[in-house]
Design an enzyme around this catalytic site. Structure first.
Site, PDB file in Angstrom:
ATOM      1  NE  ARG A 212      -4.668   2.118  -9.470  1.00  0.00           N
ATOM      2  CZ  ARG A 212      -3.593   1.993  -8.669  1.00  0.00           C
ATOM      3  NH1 ARG A 212      -2.783   3.010  -8.492  1.00  0.00           N
ATOM      4  NH2 ARG A 212      -3.331   0.854  -8.056  1.00  0.00           N
ATOM      5  CG  HIS A 260       2.010   3.990 -11.193  1.00  0.00           C
ATOM      6  ND1 HIS A 260       0.791   3.604 -11.679  1.00  0.00           N
ATOM      7  CD2 HIS A 260       1.969   3.697  -9.859  1.00  0.00           C
ATOM      8  CE1 HIS A 260       0.056   3.102 -10.698  1.00  0.00           C
ATOM      9  NE2 HIS A 260       0.763   3.159  -9.574  1.00  0.00           N
TER      10      HIS A 260
HETATM   11  P1  NDP Z   1      -7.738   2.551   1.379  1.00  0.00           P
HETATM   12  O1  NDP Z   1      -8.736   1.579   0.884  1.00  0.00           O
HETATM   13  O2  NDP Z   1      -7.043   2.277   2.675  1.00  0.00           O
HETATM   14  O3  NDP Z   1      -8.421   3.995   1.529  1.00  0.00           O
HETATM   15  C1  NDP Z   1      -9.253   4.528   0.565  1.00  0.00           C
HETATM   16  C2  NDP Z   1      -9.807   5.852   1.070  1.00  0.00           C
HETATM   17  O4  NDP Z   1     -10.621   6.439   0.063  1.00  0.00           O
HETATM   18  C3  NDP Z   1     -10.696   5.664   2.309  1.00  0.00           C
HETATM   19  O5  NDP Z   1     -10.520   6.738   3.204  1.00  0.00           O
HETATM   20  C4  NDP Z   1     -12.103   5.703   1.702  1.00  0.00           C
HETATM   21  O6  NDP Z   1     -13.100   6.147   2.620  1.00  0.00           O
HETATM   22  C5  NDP Z   1     -11.898   6.722   0.605  1.00  0.00           C
HETATM   23  N1  NDP Z   1     -12.914   6.582  -0.434  1.00  0.00           N
HETATM   24  C6  NDP Z   1     -13.141   5.529  -1.251  1.00  0.00           C
HETATM   25  N2  NDP Z   1     -14.179   5.777  -2.064  1.00  0.00           N
HETATM   26  C7  NDP Z   1     -14.620   7.019  -1.740  1.00  0.00           C
HETATM   27  C8  NDP Z   1     -15.674   7.830  -2.213  1.00  0.00           C
HETATM   28  N3  NDP Z   1     -16.509   7.416  -3.174  1.00  0.00           N
HETATM   29  N4  NDP Z   1     -15.846   9.039  -1.648  1.00  0.00           N
HETATM   30  C9  NDP Z   1     -15.037   9.467  -0.648  1.00  0.00           C
HETATM   31  N5  NDP Z   1     -14.002   8.749  -0.169  1.00  0.00           N
HETATM   32  C10 NDP Z   1     -13.812   7.538  -0.697  1.00  0.00           C
HETATM   33  O7  NDP Z   1      -6.694   2.768   0.219  1.00  0.00           O
HETATM   34  P2  NDP Z   1      -5.132   3.122   0.326  1.00  0.00           P
HETATM   35  O8  NDP Z   1      -5.010   4.371   1.113  1.00  0.00           O
HETATM   36  O9  NDP Z   1      -4.372   1.933   0.751  1.00  0.00           O
HETATM   37  O10 NDP Z   1      -4.782   3.365  -1.225  1.00  0.00           O
HETATM   38  C11 NDP Z   1      -5.469   4.330  -1.978  1.00  0.00           C
HETATM   39  C12 NDP Z   1      -5.097   4.218  -3.430  1.00  0.00           C
HETATM   40  O11 NDP Z   1      -3.785   4.726  -3.663  1.00  0.00           O
HETATM   41  C13 NDP Z   1      -5.012   2.798  -4.004  1.00  0.00           C
HETATM   42  O12 NDP Z   1      -6.283   2.254  -4.250  1.00  0.00           O
HETATM   43  C14 NDP Z   1      -4.234   3.039  -5.277  1.00  0.00           C
HETATM   44  O13 NDP Z   1      -5.129   3.411  -6.296  1.00  0.00           O
HETATM   45  C15 NDP Z   1      -3.353   4.230  -4.927  1.00  0.00           C
HETATM   46  N6  NDP Z   1      -1.934   3.837  -4.839  1.00  0.00           N
HETATM   47  C16 NDP Z   1      -1.045   4.428  -5.708  1.00  0.00           C
HETATM   48  C17 NDP Z   1       0.303   4.129  -5.639  1.00  0.00           C
HETATM   49  C18 NDP Z   1       1.281   4.835  -6.505  1.00  0.00           C
HETATM   50  O14 NDP Z   1       2.462   4.449  -6.547  1.00  0.00           O
HETATM   51  N7  NDP Z   1       0.888   5.884  -7.196  1.00  0.00           N
HETATM   52  C19 NDP Z   1       0.820   3.131  -4.682  1.00  0.00           C
HETATM   53  C20 NDP Z   1      -0.187   2.605  -3.796  1.00  0.00           C
HETATM   54  C21 NDP Z   1      -1.518   2.943  -3.890  1.00  0.00           C
HETATM   55  P3  NDP Z   1     -13.422   5.326   3.974  1.00  0.00           P
HETATM   56  O15 NDP Z   1     -12.208   5.514   4.860  1.00  0.00           O
HETATM   57  O16 NDP Z   1     -14.612   5.976   4.523  1.00  0.00           O
HETATM   58  O17 NDP Z   1     -13.610   3.888   3.554  1.00  0.00           O
END
Ligand code: NDP
Length: 297
Positions: A212, A260
């Site tokens: 993001r 995006h």
């Molecule tokens: P998930 O919820 O499956 O995974 C999020 C990951 O981030 C997890 O590994 C989580 O850790 C980690 N995380 C979250 N907060 C923290 C933190 N404070 N410190 C360290 N690690 C953290 O999300 P997705 O993989 O499905 O998607 C990720 C993001 O990708 C979406 O939220 C969206 O913003 C973006 N996106 C962008 C798109 C685009 O076209 N550009 C399309 C789709 C998504 P843990 O595993 O330990 O919970």
């Protein structure tokens, strides 16, 4: 809406979509949405749950009026995960194989030869090892790069070094030749790529962001690229989207702007899980891919 209705009916013929501005909307139990106008969700009295038609939910949860009791579900779409991994690989390999230097030479009709690089001697840090990040990390590892992955909880993934916490964040920044961010936007990740974070990256590091835009201090990124601290950036997300026409990123030779589109939702790929989530919410059962409201993702 017509496309979603068509695909959802194939999974569950009982589902009927109604427009949010119709009289019947007052009867709706579930909302399918991406970025609803302010006030719409609270205006629907029978609503039990909201399904985000994408992986992220930051745009929903930032609404201060979002009712605390509503169930929030997100998509976890294998096709989107693959598309995101493809986009990261594209951005990574373009940089790794000096594509912009060779294309610039082509435009000058010059036959140049730059020193080859060995993937195994380069480190990629994948920030976020969720549904998307794991696929990104595994794909990049298959190409021979050394891969670090950063997440909140420890992971055991073959060929990926799992790092967590502040120390893990610092190690990723210090060791990576490529920092790839696929983090969700939460109160902990907002502005995480600050001037300080860019200064802690290895000199010449390349930054790839498809998480993001609000996670990045864009002025600091620009300064880091201009000073040579970073070699450049490939960005699919921005603080303001569409990126304003006068934004300096558009014309920067070492910053790639993508609108995006790293991955886009396709109803045909996800209608089954949306139908299942609607049925679960309707039946009062826990749906899959429910968002942890406290963590914000
Ligand atoms: P998930 O919820 O499956 O995974 C999020 C990951 O981030 C997890 O590994 C989580 O850790 C980690 N995380 C979250 N907060 C923290 C933190 N404070 N410190 C360290 N690690 C953290 O999300 P997705 O993989 O499905 O998607 C990720 C993001 O990708 C979406 O939220 C969206 O913003 C973006 N996106 C962008 C798109 C685009 O076209 N550009 C399309 C789709 C998504 P843990 O595993 O330990 O919970």
């Amino acid at each position: 809406m017509a496309a979603w209705q068509e695909w959802l009916e194939k999974s569950d013929a009982r589902i009927r979509l109604v427009a949010p501005d119709s009289d019947e909307a007052a009867l709706a139990e579930v909302m399918l949405t991406w970025n609803p106008p302010a006030g719409l969700i609270v205006s629907l009295p029978r609503l039990k749950g909201v399904i985000s038609l994408g992986h992220g939910v930051d745009h929903l949860l930032q609404d201060r009026d979002f009712p605390a009791n509503l169930i929030v579900v997100r998509l976890v779409d294998p096709y989107m995960c693959e598309a995101m991994a493809e986009w990261v690989l594209l951005a990574l390999l373009q940089q790794h194989r000096d594509a912009s230097a060779y294309m610039a030479a082509e435009s000058r009709r010059e036959w140049i030869n730059l020193a080859p690089k060995i993937a195994g001697e380069h480190t990629v840090a994948v920030m976020g090892l969720g549904a998307i990040g794991v696929q990104v990390a595994q794909l990049v590892a298959r190409f021979g790069f050394r891969v670090l992955g950063w997440s909140r909880s420890q992971k055991a993934i073959e060929n990926i070094t799992s790092l967590t916490g502040e120390d893990g964040f610092g190690q990723c920044l210090a060791e990576a030749d490529y920092v790839v961010s696929v983090l969700p936007l939460t109160s902990s990740t907002r502005d995480i790529y600050s001037a300080d974070a860019f200064a802690r990256m290895k000199q010449g590091c390349y930054f790839i962001n498809c998480g993001r835009g609000l996670q990045v201090d864009e002025d600091a990124l620009l300064a880091a690229v201009d000073s040579g601290q970073l070699s450049g950036a490939a960005l699919d997300v921005f603080r303001v989207e569409p990126l304003p026409r006068d934004h300096p990123f558009w014309s920067h030779p070492r910053i790639q702007v993508w609108p995006h589109i790293a991955a886009q939702t396709h109803p045909g790929q996800t209608a089954g899980q949306v139908a299942d989530a609607i049925a679960a919410i309707h039946a009062g059962k826990p749906p899959a891919n429910r968002v942890d409201r406290a963590q914000g993702y």
